[in-house]
Design a protein around this motif. Sequence first.
Motif, PDB file in Angstrom:
ATOM      1  N   ARG A 140       0.686  -1.238  -0.053  1.00 27.61           N
ATOM      2  CA  ARG A 140       0.031   0.239   0.185  1.00 27.61           C
ATOM      3  C   ARG A 140       1.065   1.143   0.123  1.00 27.61           C
ATOM      4  NH1 ARG A 140      -3.007  -2.657   4.029  1.00 27.61           N
ATOM      5  NH2 ARG A 140      -1.973  -1.447   5.542  1.00 27.61           N
ATOM      6  N   GLU A 141       1.829   1.136   0.779  1.00 27.00           N
ATOM      7  CA  GLU A 141       2.454   2.461   0.946  1.00 27.00           C
ATOM      8  C   GLU A 141       3.621   2.720  -0.343  1.00 27.00           C
ATOM      9  OE1 GLU A 141       3.763   4.419   3.457  1.00 27.00           O
ATOM     10  OE2 GLU A 141       2.848   3.609   5.311  1.00 27.00           O
ATOM     11  N   LEU A 142       3.924   1.586  -1.192  1.00 23.27           N
ATOM     12  CA  LEU A 142       4.563   1.956  -2.181  1.00 23.27           C
ATOM     13  C   LEU A 142       3.570   2.357  -3.479  1.00 23.27           C
ATOM     14  CD1 LEU A 142       7.240  -0.885  -2.120  1.00 23.27           C
ATOM     15  CD2 LEU A 142       7.675   1.692  -2.034  1.00 23.27           C
ATOM     16  N   GLU A 143       2.376   1.677  -3.412  1.00 19.21           N
ATOM     17  CA  GLU A 143       1.517   2.247  -4.536  1.00 19.21           C
ATOM     18  C   GLU A 143       1.002   3.712  -4.217  1.00 19.21           C
ATOM     19  OE1 GLU A 143      -1.802  -0.459  -3.937  1.00 19.21           O
ATOM     20  OE2 GLU A 143      -1.064  -2.134  -5.467  1.00 19.21           O
ATOM     21  N   ALA A 144       0.877   4.157  -3.111  1.00 20.81           N
ATOM     22  CA  ALA A 144       0.329   5.273  -2.844  1.00 20.81           C
ATOM     23  C   ALA A 144       1.815   6.562  -3.067  1.00 20.81           C
ATOM     24  CB  ALA A 144       0.076   5.512  -1.473  1.00 20.81           C
TER      25      ALA A 144
END
Length: 409
Positions: free
Chosen positions: A182-186
């Motif tokens: 999730r962090e990397l997608e955001a």
Amino acid sequence: MKLGFLTLDDVDVKGKRVLLRVDINSPLDKETLEITDDTRIKEHSRTIKELMDKGAKTIILAHQGQKGKWDFTPLAQHASVLSQILGYKVTFVPSVIGPIVPEAINEIDEGDVIMLDNVRNLDDEAVNKSPEEHAESSIVKFLTPYADIFVNDAFSAAHRSHASIVGFTVTLPSYAGRVMERELEALSRATENPEKPCTYIIGGAKPKGSLDVIDHVLSSGIADHVLIGGVVAILFLHAHGVDVGSANLRILEDTGFMKLVNKAEMLLREHKDAIVLPQDVAVGKDGERLEVNTSDLPVEFPIRDIGSKTIEEYSNLLNSSSTVVINGPMGMYEVEAFEVGTREVFKAASKCRGFTLVGGGHSSAAVKRFGLADSFSYVSSAGGALLNFLAGKKLPAVEALRAAAKRHP
């Protein structure tokens, strides 16, 4: 593999022994050493719950503090807090590579979870080495035979090339957990062709990493404007030739930020129209708020916040933005007299019609304090890893996962 690595969508974990690296390094009360904020534990509980529901045998690896520091503690209370969040017993094992560890792992049933003790008890853990070098570290050599796969969910520690972060990617099939994913997608959405206009808000009290971010997002054309606040604003005002006064020069000297003046001057020369500095500030006079135009500086008091004119200017720029990234508050938001800048600028950012991202521990704490957390597209509590990513630097943990995807497809 849109991000270049494998995720939990790519593996059947049922019956498998899963080494799960998380970052539940939490704020502690200095007197009682009790956890005061369980945000990170709650975040990782989602990944853990998914592994439980899918029948994995989960072995949690984590750290708390640094060896020799006051907040370096065992993880027994972390296991207890996690148990309360999950509503399921997480067994704490007071060792990392001792003889009781294999016994505990062999007793795990499908859906069970155990947590090993602080990995930083090991002298060769918190050392920056390559994944291949760390494959020979004590924790990797000891635990690899007792695991089937490795899952890295510790995005907040992704900028560190430590043994439990990168070493297992050489010895085991490796996957990203849901927090990492999730962090990397955001962050990718905020940095890879973001919808324009794109505005970054840079504040707080860590100019070194912040200057790297400003340099990268403006030089790469990612951001159209960077709005400056916090101690970063004091640094840039000084670099711009404003006499900020002796009290504020002491702040820069005491924090070691004077050595960054030349770089701030360079950034102002190269991006003078994109870097927006405060036109007024709020200083602390006997604990009270006093607003002063920057043209009327110096004053003998420390700068604690941006002023009303700057709040209006920043809010207007944010109202016309399609992407907003926040890293750092505008001032001492913890003090009521100086919370207005952070509150109003963050409130304006939350109304952006496009994608909005909040990063950093102080920024995420501020949006929670002002009841704004649900108004942003994504709120990250990561610190150093987030700054490095926004500055265009490669994260060792992510690169290791990408290499593992090629090694163990």
